[in-house]
Scaffold this motif. Structure first.
Motif, short mmCIF file in Angstrom:
data_model
loop_
_atom_site.label_atom_id
_atom_site.label_comp_id
_atom_site.label_asym_id
_atom_site.label_seq_id
_atom_site.Cartn_x
_atom_site.Cartn_y
_atom_site.Cartn_z
N THR A 187 -4.67 -6.02 -6.37
CA THR A 187 -4.36 -7.13 -5.74
C THR A 187 -5.61 -8.13 -6.04
O THR A 187 -6.57 -7.99 -5.24
CB THR A 187 -3.96 -6.93 -4.16
N ALA A 232 -3.76 -12.20 1.10
CA ALA A 232 -2.74 -11.17 1.32
C ALA A 232 -3.25 -9.73 1.97
O ALA A 232 -2.99 -8.98 2.55
CB ALA A 232 -2.10 -10.85 0.04
N ASN A 256 6.74 -3.83 -2.89
CA ASN A 256 6.15 -5.49 -3.16
C ASN A 256 7.32 -6.18 -2.92
O ASN A 256 8.38 -6.16 -3.92
CB ASN A 256 5.25 -5.46 -4.25
N SER A 289 2.87 -6.49 0.78
CA SER A 289 2.11 -7.39 0.22
C SER A 289 1.17 -6.86 -0.96
O SER A 289 0.83 -7.93 -1.66
CB SER A 289 1.31 -8.00 1.54
N THR A 315 -2.90 -7.76 5.37
CA THR A 315 -2.49 -6.52 5.68
C THR A 315 -3.17 -5.74 6.93
O THR A 315 -2.55 -4.98 7.65
CB THR A 315 -2.94 -5.55 4.43
N VAL A 363 3.01 -3.92 6.09
CA VAL A 363 2.54 -4.84 5.57
C VAL A 363 1.82 -4.74 4.19
O VAL A 363 1.92 -5.36 3.18
CB VAL A 363 1.80 -5.71 6.45
#
Length: 238
Positions: free
Chosen positions: A115, A120, A37, A30, A124, A26
């Protein structure tokens, strides 16, 4: 048969591997600037299926490799796991899940700062609904875990080649994810969600937001109820 402490250690190790690889895929999909990605939902569900498979393989020589409190509780309800093992197994699963999430944070360390999407980042570690509707989200987790337990118990009646079960378990997880997981991210495992959610809350993760504790009961209670119902439904079969 190994003692309960040894079996619990197996639960810790297996759940650690499960979460490390599951949350790891994940994160790869993410987080910003990873090579994976944007790989999408199919990559996530396949990665989770393989994560469960490897978690079982790395721990099943020590014990039953439930790696999931919903499995442990459901199997105890129908007499396949002694009640004396339930609390040690669940504690071990929670610790393993927490530690797996911590290592995911280390593995992707520079990508948290890159990020900006707080959802997101939380995704994760823990699951969240595509559309927030407590009853519908609860039912999604219940149904997914019902199928998981029903299918796992079905394996116990089959004539499978020794050593093949973990691969079939991974197929079950992938199938549930592809078919039913799009609503909530399919925790179907209280430890897989709660352990990493606690890690998200306590770790100094760059750009993180809150840990969405108002939702946290859904991926805990839904799987526990669904797992017990799945086990009870299976044992009435001829």
């Amino acid at each position: 048969m190994n003692s309960i402490p040894v079996q619990a250690l197996g639960e810790l190790i297996g759940t650690f591997v499960l979460v490390l690889l599951g949350d790891g895929v994940v994160a790869g999909v993410s987080l910003a600037k990873t090579k994976a990605n944007g790989a999408g939902w199919i990559a996530i569900t396949l990665g989770w299926g393989l994560a469960v498979t490897l978690g079982v393989y790395t721990s099943s020589f020590m014990g039953p490799a439930h790696l999931n409190p919903a499995v442990t509780l459901a199997f105890a309800v129908i007499g396949k796991t002694p009640w004396s093992a339930v609390l040690p197994f669940i504690l071990a699963q929670m610790i393993g899940a927490f530690l797996g999430a911590v290592v995911v944070w280390v593995q992707y360390y520079p990508h948290w700062a890159a990020t900006k999407d707080q959802a997101a980042i939380l995704g994760t570690f823990a699951t969240g609904p595509a559309i927030r509707s407590p009853f519908a989200n609860f039912m999604s987790e219940l149904i997914g875990t019902f199928i998981l337990i029903f299918a796992l118990l079905g394996l116990t009646r089959g004539q499978l080649t020794a050593g093949l079960n973990p691969l079939i378990v991974g197929v079950i997880i992938t199938a549930i994810g592809l078919s039913l997981g799009g609503t909530t991210g399919y925790a179907i495992n209280p430890a897989r969600d709660l352990g990493p959610r606690i890690a998200h809350a306590v770790l100094p993760i760059a750009n993180k937001g809150d840990s969405d504790w108002s939702y946290a009961w859904v991926p805990v209670v839904g799987p526990l109820v669904g797992g017990v119902l799945g086990a009870l439904a299976f044992i009435v079969l001829p």
